[in-house]
Design a protein around this motif. Structure first.
Motif, short mmCIF file in Angstrom:
data_model
loop_
_atom_site.label_atom_id
_atom_site.label_comp_id
_atom_site.label_asym_id
_atom_site.label_seq_id
_atom_site.Cartn_x
_atom_site.Cartn_y
_atom_site.Cartn_z
N THR A 78 11.38 -78.58 -43.91
CA THR A 78 11.95 -78.86 -45.22
C THR A 78 13.18 -77.99 -45.46
O THR A 78 13.48 -77.08 -44.68
CB THR A 78 10.93 -78.58 -46.35
OG1 THR A 78 10.74 -77.16 -46.45
CG2 THR A 78 9.60 -79.26 -46.09
N ASP A 85 16.01 -82.46 -47.91
CA ASP A 85 14.91 -82.88 -47.06
C ASP A 85 15.30 -84.21 -46.41
O ASP A 85 15.63 -85.18 -47.11
CB ASP A 85 13.63 -83.09 -47.88
CG ASP A 85 12.95 -81.78 -48.26
OD1 ASP A 85 13.34 -80.72 -47.74
OD2 ASP A 85 12.01 -81.84 -49.09
N HIS A 94 10.57 -86.40 -44.84
CA HIS A 94 10.23 -84.99 -44.71
C HIS A 94 10.12 -84.37 -46.11
O HIS A 94 10.89 -84.71 -47.01
CB HIS A 94 11.30 -84.23 -43.92
CG HIS A 94 11.35 -84.57 -42.47
ND1 HIS A 94 11.80 -85.79 -42.02
CD2 HIS A 94 11.01 -83.85 -41.36
CE1 HIS A 94 11.74 -85.81 -40.68
NE2 HIS A 94 11.25 -84.65 -40.28
N GLY A 95 9.19 -83.43 -46.26
CA GLY A 95 9.07 -82.73 -47.54
C GLY A 95 8.88 -83.70 -48.68
O GLY A 95 7.98 -84.53 -48.68
#
Length: 287
Positions: free
Chosen positions: A38, A59, A63-64
């Motif tokens: 992240t 991000d 992701h994240g």
């Protein structure tokens, strides 16, 4: 242990949420993290550079806190998404692209596909310069093992963090909690598998995309800084020698007693190194 991502901002990009952190005024900088990671991997550097730059950490899709793509997650798809993020953030001119691990390959792909967006490249323990990669990522290409290895379990998260840093003091409960929060997103395992299988096999990183990408980046003649940690267990420091061969005009620096993330383990030195590079390459604004 509280399993939640730290507070951040959001931008809508092509109808999808992208989690980000934007601060400062000055020449634009873009910070791109690695696979399964992240924007928190750049927290210290983000704060330091925001004193005189407009710094964007994001991000990557899937992701994240960023929503996944509808299409498979590939290197070109991630680069296209970052370009869309920059448009949404109002970055119309060239930016300094700083990428760690997978983020380095995304930065190179973005620069190759849209040279007008890149003022310089800072490639930090970057993917794309060699076949060798940690066994943990190679094993993800083996289907019976992948789901087991991608379980969001505290022991797995701790082991992963321990492999990233040479100094175990950086393996904090906060970082483990952030890693677990990211891994528990409902799409996280799928995104990870798509990327791993697009970029590599159980033997290591695929050579085809690496060769094409490095040829394209070398042809740009873009100011480039190569940075590595000599104790990297994810992408070995031997890749730096190949990077110097493929990008002979690039500047380079090897941090001693440092793992996969010099921007964390050597935050102050990393910031100073990047600022000197921007200044000496003529790519920087006022510093």
């Amino acid at each position: 242990m509280t399993l939640a991502l730290p507070p951040a901002d959001e931008l809508g990009v092509a109808g999808r949420r992208m989690r980000c952190r934007i601060a400062g005024d000055g020449p634009p900088v873009v910070l791109l993290h690695g696979i399964g990671r992240t924007l928190e991997d750049f927290t210290a550097v983000h704060a330091a550079l925001a004193g005189d730059h407009r710094v964007h950490a994001v991000d990557l899709p899937g992701h994240g806190g960023s929503a996944p793509l509808d299409d498979p997650h590939t290197l070109p798809a991630l680069a296209t998404a970052v370009a869309g993020f920059l448009d949404a953030a109002g970055v119309t001119g060239p930016a300094h692209l700083v990428g760690n691990s997978l983020g380095g390959a995304v930065a190179m792909r973005l620069a190759a596909d849209a040279p007008e967006r890149a003022a310089s490249l800072v490639l930090v323990n970057s993917a794309g310069f060699g076949r060798e990669v940690t066994a943990a990522l190679r094993l993800l290409s083996v289907r019976p093992l992948a789901r087991l290895l991608l379980r969001p379990h505290p022991a797995i998260a701790r082991r992963t963090e321990r492999a990233i840093f040479h100094d175990p003091a950086h393996v904090t409960e906060e970082r483990i909690a952030t890693a677990l929060a990211a891994a528990r997103q409902p799409h996280a395992a799928r995104v990870m598998l798509e990327l791993v299988r697009d970029l590599g096999t159980w033997r290591g990183v695929r050579p085809e995309w690496r060769a094409e990408l490095l040829d394209a980046v070398a042809a740009l003649d873009l100011p480039t800084l190569l940075v590595w940690g000599d104790r990297d267990l994810i992408l070995p420091a031997a890749h730096l020698a190949h990077a110097r061969t493929r990008l002979p005009k690039a500047q380079s620096h090897l941090f001693r007693d440092t793992g996969h993330m010099p921007q964390i383990e050597r935050a102050a030195e990393f910031e100073a190194l990047v600022r000197r590079f921007w200044s000496r390459s003529g790519a920087a604004g006022p510093v």
